[in-house]
Design a protein around this motif. Structure first.
Motif, PDB file in Angstrom:
ATOM      1  N   THR A 202       5.733   4.675  -1.815  1.00  0.00           N
ATOM      2  CA  THR A 202       4.590   4.707  -0.480  1.00  0.00           C
ATOM      3  C   THR A 202       4.484   5.849  -0.145  1.00  0.00           C
ATOM      4  O   THR A 202       3.672   5.826   0.581  1.00  0.00           O
ATOM      5  CB  THR A 202       4.616   3.241   0.130  1.00  0.00           C
ATOM      6  OG1 THR A 202       5.680   3.388   1.157  1.00  0.00           O
ATOM      7  CG2 THR A 202       4.100   1.846  -1.229  1.00  0.00           C
TER       8      THR A 202
ATOM      9  N   THR B  59       4.870   6.873  -7.735  1.00  0.00           N
ATOM     10  CA  THR B  59       4.791   6.194  -7.242  1.00  0.00           C
ATOM     11  C   THR B  59       4.551   4.958  -8.224  1.00  0.00           C
ATOM     12  O   THR B  59       3.803   3.733  -7.637  1.00  0.00           O
ATOM     13  CB  THR B  59       3.374   7.361  -6.575  1.00  0.00           C
ATOM     14  OG1 THR B  59       3.240   8.356  -5.749  1.00  0.00           O
ATOM     15  CG2 THR B  59       2.492   6.706  -6.570  1.00  0.00           C
TER      16      THR B  59
ATOM     17  N   SER C 166      -4.439   0.173  -1.959  1.00  0.00           N
ATOM     18  CA  SER C 166      -4.850  -0.394  -3.058  1.00  0.00           C
ATOM     19  C   SER C 166      -6.223  -0.719  -2.896  1.00  0.00           C
ATOM     20  O   SER C 166      -6.700  -0.665  -1.545  1.00  0.00           O
ATOM     21  CB  SER C 166      -4.778  -1.754  -3.485  1.00  0.00           C
ATOM     22  OG  SER C 166      -5.430  -2.395  -5.020  1.00  0.00           O
TER      23      SER C 166
ATOM     24  N   THR D  45      -0.691   5.114  -8.717  1.00  0.00           N
ATOM     25  CA  THR D  45      -0.277   3.418  -8.436  1.00  0.00           C
ATOM     26  C   THR D  45      -0.142   2.723  -9.603  1.00  0.00           C
ATOM     27  O   THR D  45      -0.031   1.735  -9.002  1.00  0.00           O
ATOM     28  CB  THR D  45      -0.756   3.333  -7.387  1.00  0.00           C
ATOM     29  OG1 THR D  45      -2.842   2.666  -7.592  1.00  0.00           O
ATOM     30  CG2 THR D  45      -0.673   4.420  -6.276  1.00  0.00           C
TER      31      THR D  45
ATOM     32  N   LEU E 198      -2.418   5.802  -0.571  1.00  0.00           N
ATOM     33  CA  LEU E 198      -1.878   4.900  -1.979  1.00  0.00           C
ATOM     34  C   LEU E 198      -2.213   3.413  -1.376  1.00  0.00           C
ATOM     35  O   LEU E 198      -1.889   2.855  -2.403  1.00  0.00           O
ATOM     36  CB  LEU E 198      -0.340   5.390  -1.814  1.00  0.00           C
ATOM     37  CG  LEU E 198      -0.250   6.797  -1.746  1.00  0.00           C
ATOM     38  CD1 LEU E 198       1.670   7.085  -1.655  1.00  0.00           C
ATOM     39  CD2 LEU E 198      -0.567   6.927  -3.282  1.00  0.00           C
TER      40      LEU E 198
END
Length: 553
Positions: free
Chosen positions: A112, A107, A357, A61, A355
């Motif tokens: 997302t 990604t 954070s 990510t 995904l």
């Protein structure tokens, strides 16, 4: 606290982030009150994968800063908490050579909903980057990759469809709940005017005064200069009580199971398998206290008070390891314990929970007319980065209090990690000296050293735990040891002892007979009535068998 009821900082929530901040601020001479509505470290902080890791998957990510911080903090914890944190060789089974490159790029640039699949080329690149970020304070070897033939020689139980494996090093933590407690104890030792209270709720906030109601005891009030909301999944609820309404948390649920599976534990040989489930989610399995810990799920959820490992999650985890290790049997009756918690992640529009954070932030609600103090909320974060997160927030607090930092926590040992022997020769020397100081046997001291670090001497001095003074079934734990815990470690309930101050429950060794004996010891130490003893045992059984799927013999 001082008789005026005034305090520099009130920290609401005593999970890993709140406890880490409490220790840091106390070390700077800041008077703090840390308050927890349940037991210290009993919420999200008691439900991790028990890993101290740099976050390999965060490379996907593009959270390179988080990986850099996480790998550094992992290395520091290996040095500062060596009694609980140890290296963990990690094996990634790989099912293709080139899959996942385009998905990873999508990604990385903000998608997302990219499909999750990772081939050998992508994993090789990721491990090279991971080694680079982990080079600061490096204490473990770099990664290596081997082809299918060698991989199956090293671990024959793996699915033969693999094309290769990659091996790298992260770390695991044996007693996360105890580390939370030790941070609080360290803070109290560093600053005598600070205090901690568990099983205490925020009853009112008015005119700059916070009023708290302990579960057992009289209400009390304090006037803080600043408040830190470290309530994890409950942050938005607490902010509403403080008059600073927010919508910061959009958590996900993670569940784990522990299996009694000697064949699997022997095959793992101290390694963790870090693998893709059929849906692309990353799962793991490794040896924890002689059991196979399997995790974890990642499901959007927002009610931390009702969280438990559901039957469909058990099925998902068992199916995942069946696919990974097709030659082994995995059944529900092998489960000896399960646990679940809400990750206090920031609100996110990501369609895939994995995904969202794992980075942290500390937004501030400035004072207003009805609330003269600012509120700093600790949003997100992960176990590994608690020290760095605490340092960042402590610096913010010090600036607002117009004070300067006195010491850094970067090389500050935690609890029983202080003066912990660094190798076998140093351990033998420590044990010999501890024998002279306490009169306890070497084998018993070695056991206590692994369980409490160098605080083992203090516990050994509390009373003899020779063979006749052990628990009936879990004979690795002594009766004097339980008495010490009850008298010195903020114990309010029987579940505190068996679930968080010890590994009796999660290690699968707890029996009904032991539970009754521990209740009797704690009851004598804490003055429980016969009726209270009965209630404590009944409540512990309900929690262990209901939420944790434990079968008490």
């Amino acid at each position: 606290m001082a008789g005026t009821g005034e305090v520099d900082v009130v920290i609401l929530g005593a999970g890993i982030n709140g406890a880490g901040l409490f220790r840091d601020l106390c070390a700077q001479g800041v008077s703090c009150l840390i308050v927890e509505k349940a037991d210290f470290g009993s919420g999200t902080s008691a439900a991790p994968s028990r890993l101290i890791h740099g976050g390999l998957k965060y490379l996907e990510t593009g959270e390179f800063g988080l990986v850099a911080q996480s790998t550094l903090e992992r290395n520091l914890l290996l040095q500062n908490a060596p009694h609980y944190v140890s290296p963990l060789p990690t094996v990634i089974p790989i099912l293709s050579w080139s899959k996942g490159m385009l998905a990873a790029l999508r990604t990385l640039f903000g998608s997302t909903s990219a499909p999750r699949s990772r081939g050998a080329i992508l994993i090789k690149i990721g491990l090279m980057i991971y080694d680079f970020y982990g080079s600061r304070n490096q204490v473990m070897p770099r990664h290596r990759m081997v082809g299918r033939r060698q991989a199956l020689v090293e671990m024959p139980a793996l699915n033969p469809a693999i094309v290769a494996t990659g091996t790298y090093y992260d770390a695991k933590i044996s007693h996360p709940e105890r580390l939370v407690l030790e941070l609080i104890l360290d803070g109290l030792q560093a600053h005598a005017a600070s205090a901690g209270a568990n099983y205490t709720t925020l009853a009112a906030s008015a005119n700059g005064v916070l009023t708290f109601q302990p579960e057992n005891g009289a209400a009390f009030s304090v006037r803080p200069k600043l408040v830190v909301n470290a309530a994890g999944p409950w942050i938005d609820d607490v902010n509403a009580l403080l008059g600073a309404p927010s919508k910061m948390i959009g958590g996900t649920k993670g569940s784990h199971i522990l299996l009694r599976h000697d064949e699997l534990v022997k095959s793992l040989a101290g390694r963790m398998l870090y693998f893709e489930a059929d849906d692309g989610r990353i799962c793991l399995v490794y040896d924890y206290l002689g059991l196979a810990l399997v995790g974890s799920t990642d499901i959007k959820a927002d009610n931390p008070d009702a969280v438990r490992c559901e039957p469909e999650e058990v099925d998902y985890l068992l199916d995942s390891v069946r696919t990974l290790l097709p030659g082994m049997a995995f059944e529900r009756d092998q489960i000896v314990y399960a646990y679940s918690g809400i990750r206090p992640l920031p609100t996110s529009e990501a369609s895939t929970p994995g995904l969202i954070s794992r980075d942290h932030s500390a937004p501030v609600a400035e004072p207003d007319g009805n609330r003269p103090f600012a509120v700093i909320s600790l949003v997100g974060g992960k176990w590994t980065t608690f020290r760095g997160f605490a340092e960042e927030v402590a610096d913010t607090v010090l600036k607002r209090l117009q004070r300067s930092r006195k010491v850094t926590t970067r090389a500050m040992p935690i609890g029983g990690g202080r003066n912990f022997p660094a190798n076998a020769a140093a351990r033998a020397d420590w044990l010999a000296k501890a024998q002279q100081a306490t009169g306890a046997g070497e084998r018993r001291l070695d056991q206590l050293l692994s369980r409490y670090g160098t605080r083992a001497v203090e516990i050994a001095r509390h009373g003899s735990d020779d063979e006749g003074r052990r628990l009936p079934d879990s004979d690795g734990y002594g009766k004097a040891e339980i008495d010490y815990i009850a008298r010195n470690e903020f114990v309010e309930h029987l579940a505190d002892v068996v679930m968080r101050r010890s590994t009796l429950a999660i290690g699968g060794s707890l029996t009904s007979r032991d539970l009754q004996e521990i209740a009797a010891i704690a009851g004598r130490a804490l003055g429980w009535s016969t009726e209270r003893l009965t209630r404590e045992v009944e409540a512990a059984v309900v929690e262990l068998e209901g939420r944790n799927l434990m079968r008490l013999d």
